[in-house]
Every structure is written in C-alpha cells, then in structure tokens.
Design a protein around this motif. Sequence first.
Motif: not given
Length: 159
Positions: A84-93
């Motif tokens: 779940d920690k990667i969600l912010e990165f996914i949402e930004s790109v």
Amino acid sequence: MIIKSYIAETDPKIFNYKTLLFYGPNIGLKIEFKEKIKKRFKEEEFFYYNQDEILKSPEDAFTNLLNASLFEKQKIFIISQCNDKILEFIESVEAKLSDQKIYFFAEQLDKKSKLRSQTEKSKDKVAIGCYEDNEISLKKLIIDRLKEFSGITTENINL
C-alpha cells in the motif's frame, strides 16, 4: 478489474492494459508472468525497480516514467515488492501516462489492502491473484508442458 490467473495465462491481450497488479504467494506464477511480459514486449525498453527504490527517490522514477521521446521505444516498468505504500506514487503518475506500462508485483495482499482494492475496482487497471496451484491447475500445467514434446500425446494421460 479482477482477472483470474488462468485467464491471464492464456490471453495475451491482458498485457495491453497500462497498469497490472500481480499479487499472491505463488512466486513461480509471478515469474512466469514476468517472462510473458518480457517476451510480449521484447523490443521495448524495460525498467526494473522495487518499491523501496521508488519510495527513496520518487523523483528519479517519476522522471524515467514520464520522459518520453519520439524516437524512444515504449517504456515498460516492472515494480516488485509492492504494498500500500506505493499508492501515492501511483496516483501521482497514472494520469500522466501515455504509452508507458507499469506492472506491479506484490506478495500476498489481503482484501483490505488499498492497493488491491483500488486496482480491483478500477476499469482501466487489472488485478491478478497468483495463488498456489490446486489439482486442476497442476493437471493443466503438466498437459500444457507435455504438448511441447514431440511424440507425446496427452489424450491417454489420466492425471
């Protein structure tokens, strides 16, 4: 969107989605999916990351992901050890992706996982659970592998 692993194994169109999440305890199946991705996009440029590398320097991954040239090959990103920690990165790109494809590989994600939940509920992302083989999938695997050998017929095999 949820797609069963046995369907994904036989349908190469699955890899046309820009974002796929492979999760579960079946390491061998996830390795097979990585090999299929490499084979399907053998002419493209691959970038391999694990989640920790991205979280340490998201701007580097972000730059690699979004920098495109008319003369470059399509970029394929394979990101391992996701949670779940990667969600912010996914949402930004994700809104800025054009031809790039991102394939996420994770260990077991429970139903409460935000990464799994958001991917399953999306219409333009695919979640593929990679669970341990059962008797039916093992029989299918054996028969498929035996077909590769000449002189062996699978009609008479009673597994």
